[in-house]
Design an enzyme around this catalytic site. Structure first.
Site, PDB file in Angstrom:
ATOM      1  CD1 TRP A 178      -3.193   0.844   0.584  1.00 44.13           C
ATOM      2  CD2 TRP A 178      -2.102   2.252   2.063  1.00 44.13           C
ATOM      3  NE1 TRP A 178      -3.875   2.044   0.868  1.00 44.13           N
ATOM      4  CE2 TRP A 178      -3.355   2.817   1.880  1.00 44.13           C
ATOM      5  CE3 TRP A 178      -1.078   2.844   2.831  1.00 44.13           C
ATOM      6  CZ2 TRP A 178      -3.699   4.011   2.045  1.00 44.13           C
ATOM      7  CZ3 TRP A 178      -1.255   3.932   3.402  1.00 44.13           C
ATOM      8  CH2 TRP A 178      -2.589   4.517   3.082  1.00 44.13           C
ATOM      9  CG  HIS A 199     -24.031  27.856  16.097  1.00 48.65           C
ATOM     10  ND1 HIS A 199     -23.953  29.117  16.395  1.00 48.65           N
ATOM     11  CD2 HIS A 199     -24.761  27.001  16.550  1.00 48.65           C
ATOM     12  CE1 HIS A 199     -24.501  29.029  17.584  1.00 48.65           C
ATOM     13  NE2 HIS A 199     -25.220  27.920  17.552  1.00 48.65           N
ATOM     14  CG  ASN A 227       3.836  -5.060   6.178  1.00 43.53           C
ATOM     15  OD1 ASN A 227       4.029  -4.927   4.979  1.00 43.53           O
ATOM     16  ND2 ASN A 227       3.128  -5.830   6.786  1.00 43.53           N
ATOM     17  CE  LYS A 258     -18.548   1.805   7.976  1.00 43.43           C
ATOM     18  NZ  LYS A 258     -17.560   2.700   8.483  1.00 43.43           N
TER      19      LYS A 258
END
Length: 609
Positions: A75, A505, A100, A486
């Protein structure tokens, strides 16, 4: 995030490595690779951008074989996803490394290695590790000693696995701040970042401790601590059946896992739905530790942080105990004043979340009376390092966007509220009401799942939208936050959540006919105030989507669409309403054509900062 698999065996291991990578695909990645040492001592490798299938295709076209090897799914952190930046990284066609984590001092090490004559092929932080390792090997060290010298130079977090063509039967692993487990076989041994990668070859595991190094061959496993001393680590046998990910009749893991929530909740609560037995779920010593608790400090990240925010409402309202909730990455980096008698509660689905683990380790001696982790993964780092453990029983969760892991966390935290509330004078009637609600929570979730078709129809209105607001009051505000998370995670619609009272606000400036507003509206004491907030939206042309208790008095009107929710006890409404918002996000994402189970740029387990 990234995944590691390694093997030292008396048989060919390329398919074992590939199968291990397949089992780690749920973690999220953008490239994959493997390196093998053949029977004649040659180091060969394949690396490909994209999915494991691309690596499989390369292996099928040009097979590489051997009894020793390492493999990786990456990744991207340093350097874009590419074949060049993919792991394993190789130095001088002799040594290969997978990694990793993040090496924080990689820039200084890179300059040093370039000056020493090493050619850098990638822009990754990992490449400095393999060249350092080669440098120490070239000085005459064996692979173990070279790794010991290498990790002494590294700053940051890492799990490493390395092979050397001149030590063809050996794999060396090291961990610091990132998980690594040893799989123990017969005539073969393995390394992986997650035991799931190895369940097809072994049921015996050694969980390495912080700063351990390990040397595996087909015949032996040797573990060394940070001081270089040989140490024994316990071997754990996993006796339960292997939970093999299978979508069954569902189109995606996420929708399957949404529908698994009634069973997951029942499994998590099994055996603990008696007031006299509730504490049993927290482990040995729970009673004595809970007797000392005066306040609670929760640390978590992402979805687990939202679970902690819900728990704060429960703990303070129902148990009468003060509770603070903080994002783990902020907690660990600030000076803080802790109240006497504080219990540290860490929430992490994987039990390996880097910032949450660091927050636990950052706690100074005597700062807390004890620590408790709520996690879905037994034998994870947090589980091993906390004083008390509540294991949720959600089963394997493959979809990156958490669903059943979140609702089972909520169930666990409501049980924590119960056990602490008993010590603060919670009356017997309230205790029995909570127990009764938990006994029936799976039934109410099932009723919510029956609304799937109606929610799918509702979701169609979101397809052309680019932004959305979620509103909630009180305990439903963190549920609105979870709903927004989500939606943005899997549909890529920008979504934000606000307490409904904050609407005027600032966020009201965003409301127009292109900004859908989702409101969580249970029938509680704040309902009338919420209705006033929603009228402000409607009067400005906003389109409202209201998830409301059947008894709340909301009706479908122009630009107001209402989904009648099951009428259930107030205390479990955060769990029940979450499920409806999960279904909304899922159907929006499906209709937008995104990768629901593996959304871009995200990983299931965040094991780096």
């Amino acid at each position: 995030m990234c995944g590691i698999v390694a093997a030292a065996a008396r048989r060919e291991v390329s398919e074992i490595l590939l199968e291990g990578l397949r089992r780690l695909e749920y973690r999220g990645y953008d490239s994959a690779g493997m390196a093998l040492i053949s029977d004649d001592g040659q180091l060969t490798s394949h690396k490909r951008k994209g999915k494991v299938q691309a690596l499989e295709a390369a292996q099928a076209k040009d097979p590489h074989h051997g009894p020793t090897g390492i493999a990786h799914t990456r990744w991207a952190t340093h350097g874009e996803p590419s074949g060049v930046n993919a792991h394993p990284h190789i130095s001088e066609q002799r040594v290969a490394v997978v990694h990793n984590g993040i090496i924080e001092n990689h820039a200084a090490l890179r300059n040093e290695l370039v000056e020493a004559g090493y050619q850098m092929a990638s822009v990754t932080d990992t490449e400095v590790v393999v060249h350092l390792l080669h440098r120490y090997l070239a000085e005459g060290n064996n692979l173990l000693h070279a790794m010991q010298q290498t990790v002494a130079r590294l700053e940051g977090a890492y799990a490493l696995a390395a092979v050397d063509s001149q030590h063809p039967d050996t794999v060396i692993g090291a961990r610091s701040g990132s998980p690594l487990v040893v799989g123990v076989g017969i005539g073969e041994n393995f390394l992986a970042s997650d035991q799931m990668a190895l369940r097809q070859v072994t049921d015996r595991f050694i969980y390495l401790e912080e700063d351990d190094l390990v040397e595996i061959t087909s015949a032996s496993v040797r573990v060394f601590d940070a001081a270089g001393q040989s140490v024994e680590r316990e071997t754990t046998c996993i006796t339960e059946a292997m939970d093999v990910p299978d979508m069954g009749d569902f189109d995606h893991y996420m929708i399957k896992e949404i529908f698994e929530q009634p069973d997951a909740l029942d499994a998590t609560l099994a055996g603990a739905l008696d007031v006299s037995q509730v504490e049993d779920g927290f482990g040995m010593g729970a009673t004595a530790l809970f007797d000392r608790v005066k306040t609670v400090q929760i640390v978590a990240c992402g979805t687990s942080f939202h679970a902690g925010m819900v728990a704060r409402y429960w703990l303070e309202e129902l148990a009468g105990i003060s509770c603070e909730v903080e994002v783990a990455s902020e907690f660990r980096y600030r000076k803080r004043v802790q109240h006497e008698g504080t219990l540290l509660v860490a929430i992490s689905q994987s039990g390996e979340t880097a910032d949450t683990l660091a927050a636990l380790r950052n706690a100074s001696a005597g700062e807390f009376v004890g620590s408790l982790v709520v996690s879905n993964v037994d034998n994870s780092s947090l589980v091993r390092e906390c004083d008390l453990v509540f294991l949720t029983r959600a089963g394997a969760e493959i979809g990156v966007a958490s669903t059943k892991a979140f609702t089972t966390q909520l169930a666990a935290l409501l049980m924590l509220t119960l056990v602490l509330g008993r010590r603060r004078g919670m009356d017997e009637k309230r205790q029995q009401e909570i127990i009764a609600a938990l006994r029936n929570v799976s039934r109410y979730v099932q009723e919510t799942l029956a609304l799937n078709s109606a929610i799918q129809e509702l979701s169609e209105a979101f397809i052309p939208k680019r932004h959305a607001l979620f509103l909630g009051r009180g305990i439903q505000y963190p549920i609105a936050m979870e709903g927004a998370l989500k939606l943005k995670e899997i549909s890529y619609i920008h979504a934000e959540a606000y307490p409904a009272g904050e609407l005027k606000h600032g966020p009201l400036a965003l409301v127009d006919n292109d900004m859908p507003v989702v409101a969580v509206a249970p029938n509680d004491e704040l309902l009338e105030k919420l209705k006033s907030n929603l009228e402000e939206v409607r009067s400005r042309g906003g389109e409202l989507f209201v998830f409301a208790d059947r008894a709340a008095g909301f009706d479908n009107e122009d630009r107001v669409k209402v989904l009648p929710m099951p009428h259930c006890p107030e205390v479990i409404k955060p769990i029940v309403y979450t499920v409806a918002l999960q279904l909304l996000s899922y159907h929006v994402a499906v209709q937008k054509g995104t990768d629901v189970d593996k959304p871009r740029n995200l990983a299931k387990s965040v094991t780096v900062e």
